[in-house]
Design a protein around this motif. Structure first.
Motif, short mmCIF file in Angstrom:
data_model
loop_
_atom_site.label_atom_id
_atom_site.label_comp_id
_atom_site.label_asym_id
_atom_site.label_seq_id
_atom_site.Cartn_x
_atom_site.Cartn_y
_atom_site.Cartn_z
N TYR A 175 0.83 -1.19 0.00
CA TYR A 175 0.00 0.00 0.00
C TYR A 175 0.87 1.24 0.00
CZ TYR A 175 -3.52 -3.32 1.63
OH TYR A 175 -4.36 -4.40 1.75
N GLN A 176 0.45 2.23 -0.77
CA GLN A 176 1.10 3.53 -0.68
C GLN A 176 0.32 4.32 0.36
OE1 GLN A 176 0.60 6.76 -3.64
NE2 GLN A 176 2.82 6.54 -3.88
N LEU A 177 1.02 4.82 1.37
CA LEU A 177 0.37 5.61 2.42
C LEU A 177 0.88 7.04 2.32
CD1 LEU A 177 -0.92 4.62 5.65
CD2 LEU A 177 0.65 6.56 5.78
N ARG A 178 -0.05 7.98 2.37
CA ARG A 178 0.31 9.39 2.33
C ARG A 178 -0.27 10.09 3.54
NH1 ARG A 178 -1.20 10.87 -3.91
NH2 ARG A 178 0.25 9.42 -4.86
N GLY A 179 0.51 10.96 4.11
CA GLY A 179 0.05 11.85 5.17
C GLY A 179 0.12 13.26 4.63
N ILE A 180 -1.01 13.96 4.68
CA ILE A 180 -1.07 15.33 4.18
C ILE A 180 -1.47 16.23 5.34
CG2 ILE A 180 -2.15 16.90 2.52
CD1 ILE A 180 -2.77 14.30 0.84
N TRP A 181 -0.62 17.21 5.64
CA TRP A 181 -0.83 18.10 6.78
C TRP A 181 -1.32 19.46 6.29
CZ3 TRP A 181 -2.13 18.80 11.41
CH2 TRP A 181 -1.73 19.88 12.17
N ARG A 182 -2.43 19.89 6.87
CA ARG A 182 -2.98 21.22 6.57
C ARG A 182 -2.90 22.05 7.85
NH1 ARG A 182 -7.51 21.66 2.39
NH2 ARG A 182 -7.93 23.39 3.79
N PRO A 183 -1.80 22.78 8.04
CA PRO A 183 -1.61 23.52 9.29
C PRO A 183 -2.66 24.59 9.55
CG PRO A 183 0.10 24.09 7.70
CD PRO A 183 -0.69 22.97 7.11
N ASP A 184 -3.22 25.18 8.50
CA ASP A 184 -4.25 26.21 8.70
C ASP A 184 -5.49 25.64 9.39
OD1 ASP A 184 -2.55 27.95 7.42
OD2 ASP A 184 -3.60 27.87 5.50
N ASP A 185 -5.79 24.38 9.13
CA ASP A 185 -6.96 23.73 9.71
C ASP A 185 -6.61 22.77 10.84
OD1 ASP A 185 -8.51 24.94 7.68
OD2 ASP A 185 -8.10 23.28 6.32
N MET A 186 -5.31 22.52 11.05
CA MET A 186 -4.83 21.54 12.03
C MET A 186 -5.39 20.15 11.73
SD MET A 186 -2.73 23.02 13.93
CE MET A 186 -2.28 24.27 15.08
N VAL A 187 -5.42 19.80 10.45
CA VAL A 187 -5.96 18.52 10.02
C VAL A 187 -4.86 17.69 9.35
CG1 VAL A 187 -7.59 17.38 8.44
CG2 VAL A 187 -8.30 19.38 9.73
N LEU A 188 -4.76 16.45 9.79
CA LEU A 188 -3.88 15.48 9.15
C LEU A 188 -4.76 14.50 8.40
CD1 LEU A 188 -1.10 14.14 8.71
CD2 LEU A 188 -1.55 12.82 10.80
N GLN A 189 -4.53 14.39 7.12
CA GLN A 189 -5.28 13.45 6.30
C GLN A 189 -4.38 12.27 5.96
OE1 GLN A 189 -7.71 13.31 2.15
NE2 GLN A 189 -7.58 15.26 3.15
N ILE A 190 -4.88 11.07 6.20
CA ILE A 190 -4.17 9.85 5.85
C ILE A 190 -4.86 9.23 4.65
CG2 ILE A 190 -3.56 7.51 6.60
CD1 ILE A 190 -1.97 9.62 8.13
#
Length: 167
Positions: A49-64
């Motif tokens: 599996y390819q796993l990506r973590g995307i961080w949006r500091p403006d919203d304090m949201v981590l998307q996996i």
């Protein structure tokens, strides 16, 4: 105090991508990163599996995002969307989706972090394990649709059968 608690007592959390990268490195999984995204590869039960973590500091949201390297052909798209709907009814955290650009199947989970924007080691481990576990759990159902000629209901039922006994 257990040894694992003692080892991470000082490090209550870190920037989300830094913590994910540290987890990947500790487990020997390949990964790379930019300022807002990390990407790595994990061997699951059925496939890599390819796993990506995307961080949006403006919203304090981590998307996996976890991508099981399944592309849905146009002739299977309606069945796959129906299966995604049935699968998502079974889930507590995250959901599956099919990207309209390329028909790529993916698992997605967004996590809002606290005001400090830190991710603990326990949270990082849980987010990665949940993503991989859910992909492993439903991977066969999508294969049954794509290659087995099953209906979405049959595919989900066949994938959800628990093996009895030991091999």
């Amino acid at each position: 105090m257990r040894p694992s608690e003692e080892r991470y007592e000082v490090d209550q959390g870190a920037a989300p991508l830094e913590m994910l990268i540290a987890l990947f490195e500790a487990r020997g999984w390949p990964c790379e990163s930019t300022q807002t995204e990390m990407s790595g590869e994990i061997q699951g039960s059925w496939t890599k599996y390819q796993l990506r973590g995307i961080w949006r500091p403006d919203d304090m949201v981590l998307q996996i995002l976890c991508l099981p390297d399944i592309r849905i052909s146009k002739d299977k798209m309606a069945s796959a969307h129906e299966l995604v709907s049935l699968v998502n009814e079974q889930m507590w955290l995250g959901h599956f989706d099919i990207w309209s650009n390329g028909g790529v199947l993916l698992y997605r989970n967004g996590t809002m972090l606290g005001d400090d924007g830190l991710l603990s080691l326990g949270q990082a481990q849980a987010l990665v394990e949940i993503a991989v576990d859910e992909c492993d759990r439903f991977y066969p159902a999508f294969q049954f649709i794509l290659w087995g000629g099953r209906t979405p209901e049959e595919a989900l039922e066949d994938a959800m059968v628990d093996a009895a006994g030991e091999a």
